[in-house]
Each structure stands twice: as structure tokens, then as C-alpha cells.
Design a protein around this motif. Sequence first.
Motif, PDB file in Angstrom:
ATOM      1  N   GLN A 183       0.848  -1.184   0.000  1.00 35.20           N
ATOM      2  CA  GLN A 183       0.000   0.000   0.000  1.00 35.20           C
ATOM      3  C   GLN A 183       0.882   1.232   0.000  1.00 35.20           C
ATOM      4  O   GLN A 183       1.626   1.470   0.957  1.00 35.20           O
TER       5      GLN A 183
ATOM      6  N   LYS B 170      -2.951   5.432  -1.736  1.00 35.80           N
ATOM      7  CA  LYS B 170      -3.415   4.454  -2.726  1.00 35.80           C
ATOM      8  C   LYS B 170      -4.003   3.238  -2.032  1.00 35.80           C
ATOM      9  O   LYS B 170      -3.886   3.049  -0.841  1.00 35.80           O
ATOM     10  N   GLU B 171      -4.644   2.412  -2.847  1.00 38.16           N
ATOM     11  CA  GLU B 171      -5.271   1.215  -2.304  1.00 38.16           C
ATOM     12  C   GLU B 171      -4.236   0.131  -2.041  1.00 38.16           C
ATOM     13  O   GLU B 171      -3.150   0.119  -2.596  1.00 38.16           O
ATOM     14  N   HIS B 172      -4.660  -0.792  -1.241  1.00 44.04           N
ATOM     15  CA  HIS B 172      -3.938  -2.012  -0.941  1.00 44.04           C
ATOM     16  C   HIS B 172      -3.951  -2.874  -2.214  1.00 44.04           C
ATOM     17  O   HIS B 172      -5.019  -3.146  -2.751  1.00 44.04           O
ATOM     18  N   VAL B 173      -2.766  -3.287  -2.721  1.00 44.83           N
ATOM     19  CA  VAL B 173      -2.765  -4.054  -3.969  1.00 44.83           C
ATOM     20  C   VAL B 173      -1.943  -5.325  -3.853  1.00 44.83           C
ATOM     21  O   VAL B 173      -0.956  -5.383  -3.126  1.00 44.83           O
TER      22      VAL B 173
END
Length: 125
Positions: free
Chosen positions: A39, A43-46
Motif C-alpha cells: 500500500q 493508494k489502495e492495498h494491492v
Amino acid sequence: QVQLVESGGGLVQTGGSLRLSCATSGRTFSRNAMAWFRQAPGKEHVFVAGISMSGISSYYADSVKGRFTISRDNAKNTVSLQMNSLRPEDTAVYYCAASLREFTVPLQGRDYNYWGQGTQVTVSS
């Protein structure tokens, strides 16, 4: 109590390498998929990389293919992420995760049941 503890993060220059490790305790995950997520700020967790229970199958986000390698040692209850050719865009908090699924490697965070606390990776330009 199940615990996943990451280590190995730090500050590295562009093009450098780091190796992240995740030690598990409290139960064995030798029959479960495990993965690394990251992360970045804002931003999002990817999903970054995932590995099957046997270690035979591994999956990678397109952004890290050819640069990162996930591995596991079921005897030691560890999973690792070797990161080479690091770029500034790899800067993020990296999380180790374990799924209760046995025969697939999920790509979504919602399918993972246990998470570590995260380790910071910073790549300077």
C-alpha cells in the motif's frame, strides 16, 4: 494466537535490491496460499505476489513481473519476497498475508484471513 511478522524493509536506491521475510507462528500455513500486498501513500492495498501451498505455483502483479520473486519454506514457516531492480514506484508498506484457501492463490485481499503489521520499503530516485 496467529502472528505474521514481516522484516527486511528499508531504504534503498533505484536499481537496488531488498529481501522481505515473513515469519508465521500460532498455526501452520503449509497447506495454504500466502501472498504479499503493498500500500503506497494515498493508494489502495494491492496484490504484489502470491504462492501456492506447495510453492510450485506463483503469481505476480504485472508491475513486478521479472523483478520480484516470492518463495516459501514450509519447514520454517516463512515466506519471502526477493525484490530486484527496485523503482521509486515500489515505495510502499508491504504486508504478508495468509489465506485459509488451500488449492488456489487468491488475488484479492478480501480472500486473505491473516495479515502482518507491514514493513516499509522506500526506494529513492
